[in-house]
Motif scaffolding. Sequence first.
Motif, PDB file in Angstrom:
ATOM      1  N   PHE A   8      82.876 -48.745  86.051  1.00 30.30           N
ATOM      2  CA  PHE A   8      82.741 -48.435  84.627  1.00 30.30           C
ATOM      3  C   PHE A   8      83.569 -47.188  84.283  1.00 30.30           C
ATOM      4  CE2 PHE A   8      80.553 -45.457  81.801  1.00 30.30           C
ATOM      5  CZ  PHE A   8      80.580 -46.147  80.596  1.00 30.30           C
ATOM      6  N   LEU A   9      83.426 -46.161  85.124  1.00 28.72           N
ATOM      7  CA  LEU A   9      84.129 -44.886  84.909  1.00 28.72           C
ATOM      8  C   LEU A   9      85.648 -45.083  84.966  1.00 28.72           C
ATOM      9  CD1 LEU A   9      83.032 -41.980  84.620  1.00 28.72           C
ATOM     10  CD2 LEU A   9      83.523 -41.663  87.038  1.00 28.72           C
ATOM     11  N   HIS A  10      86.083 -45.844  85.964  1.00 32.68           N
ATOM     12  CA  HIS A  10      87.511 -46.088  86.165  1.00 32.68           C
ATOM     13  C   HIS A  10      88.093 -46.873  84.983  1.00 32.68           C
ATOM     14  CE1 HIS A  10      90.956 -46.079  88.825  1.00 32.68           C
ATOM     15  NE2 HIS A  10      91.114 -47.384  88.736  1.00 32.68           N
ATOM     16  N   ASN A  11      87.317 -47.822  84.477  1.00 31.66           N
ATOM     17  CA  ASN A  11      87.748 -48.618  83.330  1.00 31.66           C
ATOM     18  C   ASN A  11      87.859 -47.736  82.083  1.00 31.66           C
ATOM     19  OD1 ASN A  11      87.702 -50.305  80.963  1.00 31.66           O
ATOM     20  ND2 ASN A  11      87.107 -52.020  82.255  1.00 31.66           N
ATOM     21  N   ALA A  12      86.805 -46.924  81.829  1.00 36.79           N
ATOM     22  CA  ALA A  12      86.792 -46.098  80.621  1.00 36.79           C
ATOM     23  C   ALA A  12      87.860 -45.002  80.674  1.00 36.79           C
ATOM     24  CB  ALA A  12      85.401 -45.481  80.458  1.00 36.79           C
ATOM     25  N   LEU A  13      88.042 -44.404  81.863  1.00 38.94           N
ATOM     26  CA  LEU A  13      89.028 -43.328  82.010  1.00 38.94           C
ATOM     27  C   LEU A  13      90.443 -43.803  81.697  1.00 38.94           C
ATOM     28  CD1 LEU A  13      88.311 -41.139  85.177  1.00 38.94           C
ATOM     29  CD2 LEU A  13      89.063 -40.324  82.957  1.00 38.94           C
ATOM     30  N   ARG A  14      90.690 -45.099  81.931  1.00 35.67           N
ATOM     31  CA  ARG A  14      92.008 -45.671  81.639  1.00 35.67           C
ATOM     32  C   ARG A  14      92.392 -45.425  80.174  1.00 35.67           C
ATOM     33  NH1 ARG A  14      92.421 -51.652  80.541  1.00 35.67           N
ATOM     34  NH2 ARG A  14      90.174 -51.649  80.750  1.00 35.67           N
ATOM     35  N   TRP A  15      91.373 -45.527  79.258  1.00 38.01           N
ATOM     36  CA  TRP A  15      91.668 -45.338  77.831  1.00 38.01           C
ATOM     37  C   TRP A  15      91.978 -43.873  77.536  1.00 38.01           C
ATOM     38  CZ3 TRP A  15      93.160 -49.520  75.856  1.00 38.01           C
ATOM     39  CH2 TRP A  15      92.596 -50.738  76.230  1.00 38.01           C
ATOM     40  N   LEU A  16      91.301 -42.958  78.225  1.00 34.37           N
ATOM     41  CA  LEU A  16      91.581 -41.531  78.014  1.00 34.37           C
ATOM     42  C   LEU A  16      92.972 -41.186  78.544  1.00 34.37           C
ATOM     43  CD1 LEU A  16      88.137 -39.881  78.895  1.00 34.37           C
ATOM     44  CD2 LEU A  16      89.051 -40.511  76.668  1.00 34.37           C
ATOM     45  N   VAL A  17      93.317 -41.748  79.710  1.00 34.92           N
ATOM     46  CA  VAL A  17      94.653 -41.506  80.292  1.00 34.92           C
ATOM     47  C   VAL A  17      95.718 -42.027  79.324  1.00 34.92           C
ATOM     48  CG1 VAL A  17      96.221 -42.124  82.174  1.00 34.92           C
ATOM     49  CG2 VAL A  17      93.853 -41.550  82.692  1.00 34.92           C
ATOM     50  N   LEU A  18      95.537 -43.258  78.849  1.00 35.02           N
ATOM     51  CA  LEU A  18      96.544 -43.853  77.960  1.00 35.02           C
ATOM     52  C   LEU A  18      96.623 -43.098  76.629  1.00 35.02           C
ATOM     53  CD1 LEU A  18      96.041 -47.703  78.521  1.00 35.02           C
ATOM     54  CD2 LEU A  18      98.007 -46.314  79.191  1.00 35.02           C
ATOM     55  N   GLY A  19      95.462 -42.712  76.081  1.00 39.38           N
ATOM     56  CA  GLY A  19      95.440 -41.985  74.803  1.00 39.38           C
ATOM     57  C   GLY A  19      96.156 -40.647  74.904  1.00 39.38           C
ATOM     58  N   SER A  20      95.847 -39.883  75.954  1.00 39.74           N
ATOM     59  CA  SER A  20      96.488 -38.566  76.098  1.00 39.74           C
ATOM     60  C   SER A  20      97.970 -38.722  76.406  1.00 39.74           C
ATOM     61  CB  SER A  20      95.780 -37.738  77.176  1.00 39.74           C
ATOM     62  OG  SER A  20      95.938 -38.351  78.429  1.00 39.74           O
ATOM     63  N   LEU A  21      98.307 -39.749  77.164  1.00 39.82           N
ATOM     64  CA  LEU A  21      99.715 -39.997  77.509  1.00 39.82           C
ATOM     65  C   LEU A  21     100.514 -40.337  76.243  1.00 39.82           C
ATOM     66  CD1 LEU A  21     101.822 -40.204  79.693  1.00 39.82           C
ATOM     67  CD2 LEU A  21     100.918 -42.415  80.353  1.00 39.82           C
ATOM     68  N   LEU A  22      99.937 -41.133  75.364  1.00 40.96           N
ATOM     69  CA  LEU A  22     100.631 -41.466  74.113  1.00 40.96           C
ATOM     70  C   LEU A  22     100.773 -40.222  73.236  1.00 40.96           C
ATOM     71  CD1 LEU A  22      99.148 -44.994  73.238  1.00 40.96           C
ATOM     72  CD2 LEU A  22     101.431 -44.459  74.086  1.00 40.96           C
ATOM     73  N   ALA A  23      99.734 -39.375  73.219  1.00 40.34           N
ATOM     74  CA  ALA A  23      99.806 -38.134  72.426  1.00 40.34           C
ATOM     75  C   ALA A  23     100.892 -37.214  72.997  1.00 40.34           C
ATOM     76  CB  ALA A  23      98.445 -37.427  72.428  1.00 40.34           C
ATOM     77  N   ALA A  24     100.974 -37.131  74.330  1.00 42.41           N
ATOM     78  CA  ALA A  24     101.994 -36.281  74.969  1.00 42.41           C
ATOM     79  C   ALA A  24     103.390 -36.832  74.691  1.00 42.41           C
ATOM     80  CB  ALA A  24     101.742 -36.214  76.476  1.00 42.41           C
ATOM     81  N   LEU A  25     103.519 -38.149  74.673  1.00 41.39           N
ATOM     82  CA  LEU A  25     104.834 -38.747  74.388  1.00 41.39           C
ATOM     83  C   LEU A  25     105.220 -38.517  72.936  1.00 41.39           C
ATOM     84  CD1 LEU A  25     104.682 -42.044  76.456  1.00 41.39           C
ATOM     85  CD2 LEU A  25     106.272 -40.146  76.743  1.00 41.39           C
ATOM     86  N   PHE A  26     104.231 -38.592  72.039  1.00 44.94           N
ATOM     87  CA  PHE A  26     104.518 -38.328  70.624  1.00 44.94           C
ATOM     88  C   PHE A  26     104.991 -36.889  70.464  1.00 44.94           C
ATOM     89  CE2 PHE A  26     103.281 -36.793  66.432  1.00 44.94           C
ATOM     90  CZ  PHE A  26     103.982 -37.691  65.628  1.00 44.94           C
ATOM     91  N   SER A  27     104.266 -35.946  71.083  1.00 42.42           N
ATOM     92  CA  SER A  27     104.646 -34.531  70.945  1.00 42.42           C
ATOM     93  C   SER A  27     106.017 -34.274  71.565  1.00 42.42           C
ATOM     94  CB  SER A  27     103.550 -33.628  71.531  1.00 42.42           C
ATOM     95  OG  SER A  27     103.939 -33.048  72.752  1.00 42.42           O
ATOM     96  N   SER A  28     106.306 -34.876  72.717  1.00 43.44           N
ATOM     97  CA  SER A  28     107.590 -34.570  73.371  1.00 43.44           C
ATOM     98  C   SER A  28     108.777 -35.232  72.663  1.00 43.44           C
ATOM     99  CB  SER A  28     107.544 -34.926  74.856  1.00 43.44           C
ATOM    100  OG  SER A  28     107.150 -36.250  75.031  1.00 43.44           O
ATOM    101  N   TYR A  29     108.625 -36.487  72.239  1.00 43.28           N
ATOM    102  CA  TYR A  29     109.752 -37.135  71.532  1.00 43.28           C
ATOM    103  C   TYR A  29     109.983 -36.486  70.172  1.00 43.28           C
ATOM    104  CZ  TYR A  29     110.704 -40.855  74.874  1.00 43.28           C
ATOM    105  OH  TYR A  29     111.090 -41.552  76.004  1.00 43.28           O
ATOM    106  N   SER A  30     108.882 -36.163  69.442  1.00 42.46           N
ATOM    107  CA  SER A  30     109.078 -35.557  68.119  1.00 42.46           C
ATOM    108  C   SER A  30     109.703 -34.171  68.267  1.00 42.46           C
ATOM    109  CB  SER A  30     107.762 -35.501  67.334  1.00 42.46           C
ATOM    110  OG  SER A  30     106.849 -34.673  68.005  1.00 42.46           O
ATOM    111  N   GLY A  31     109.277 -33.419  69.288  1.00 44.48           N
ATOM    112  CA  GLY A  31     109.852 -32.087  69.516  1.00 44.48           C
ATOM    113  C   GLY A  31     111.312 -32.167  69.928  1.00 44.48           C
ATOM    114  N   TRP A  32     111.611 -33.116  70.786  1.00 47.20           N
ATOM    115  CA  TRP A  32     112.988 -33.302  71.277  1.00 47.20           C
ATOM    116  C   TRP A  32     113.928 -33.685  70.113  1.00 47.20           C
ATOM    117  CZ3 TRP A  32     114.411 -37.952  74.982  1.00 47.20           C
ATOM    118  CH2 TRP A  32     115.752 -37.833  75.381  1.00 47.20           C
ATOM    119  N   LEU A  33     113.476 -34.644  69.294  1.00 46.05           N
ATOM    120  CA  LEU A  33     114.349 -35.139  68.219  1.00 46.05           C
ATOM    121  C   LEU A  33     114.474 -34.156  67.057  1.00 46.05           C
ATOM    122  CD1 LEU A  33     113.227 -38.893  68.250  1.00 46.05           C
ATOM    123  CD2 LEU A  33     115.271 -37.888  69.268  1.00 46.05           C
ATOM    124  N   SER A  34     113.409 -33.358  66.798  1.00 43.89           N
ATOM    125  CA  SER A  34     113.479 -32.436  65.650  1.00 43.89           C
ATOM    126  C   SER A  34     113.930 -31.042  66.073  1.00 43.89           C
ATOM    127  CB  SER A  34     112.110 -32.347  64.977  1.00 43.89           C
ATOM    128  OG  SER A  34     111.208 -31.696  65.868  1.00 43.89           O
TER     129      SER A  34
END
Length: 155
Positions: A8-34
């Motif tokens: 259960f923990l491993h399944n749920a943690l997957r969403w936190l990993v993916l969510g934070s990873l998408l947020a980090a990618l948004f911050s890095s691509y937006s920072g890089w491009l702007s």
Amino acid sequence: MVYPIILFLHNALRWLVLGSLLAALFSSYSGWLSSRPYRPLDRAVSVLTTSLAHTQLLVGLYLYTISPIVSYYWTYKPGFGESTEFPFFGLIHGSLMFIAIVVMTVGASKAKRQTDHRQRFRTTAVYFTIGLLLIGLSIPWPFSPLASRPWIRGL
Ligand code: HEM
């Protein structure tokens, strides 16, 4: 029993990993491009992402030691013909996830040492994109042909 709790923990943690990873990618691509300055929040999102990935790695390693699917794989060494699930969880899933987390960790620590803000965003964007691709490919999505698991698992 501890197995369903860890699953259960491993399944749920997957969403936190993916969510934070998408947020980090948004911050890095937006920072890089702007070309905006690298802020403490950008660093915090990157640290949160790698920390969650490390936690998932530990939970995954523990799950590996208690999973009946993994123990069946190592006892009988079934090939892909029997069921793709056994070699998938016995070999592929953990190895690719491990590589993804190492790549992201190397990227985050490389970016930390860089002083040029644009370079820092770029390094995070490139390494975390590789991490997302590897993780995305290795997750046993409900539609995956190798091993299908639910989106969300109850206890
Ligand atoms: C970012 C890294 C990882 C993600 C996102 C992830 C995701 C998942 C997901 C969604 C499942 C299905 C859970 C369910 O059945 O509800 C799963 C199963 C599993 N994972 Fe991971 N995983 C990661 C890393 C690892 C690592 C590093 C290992 C071990 C070396 C591992 C070992 C396993 C095992 C053994 C299972 C199947 C257990 C079973 O059904 O008996 N995982 N993983």
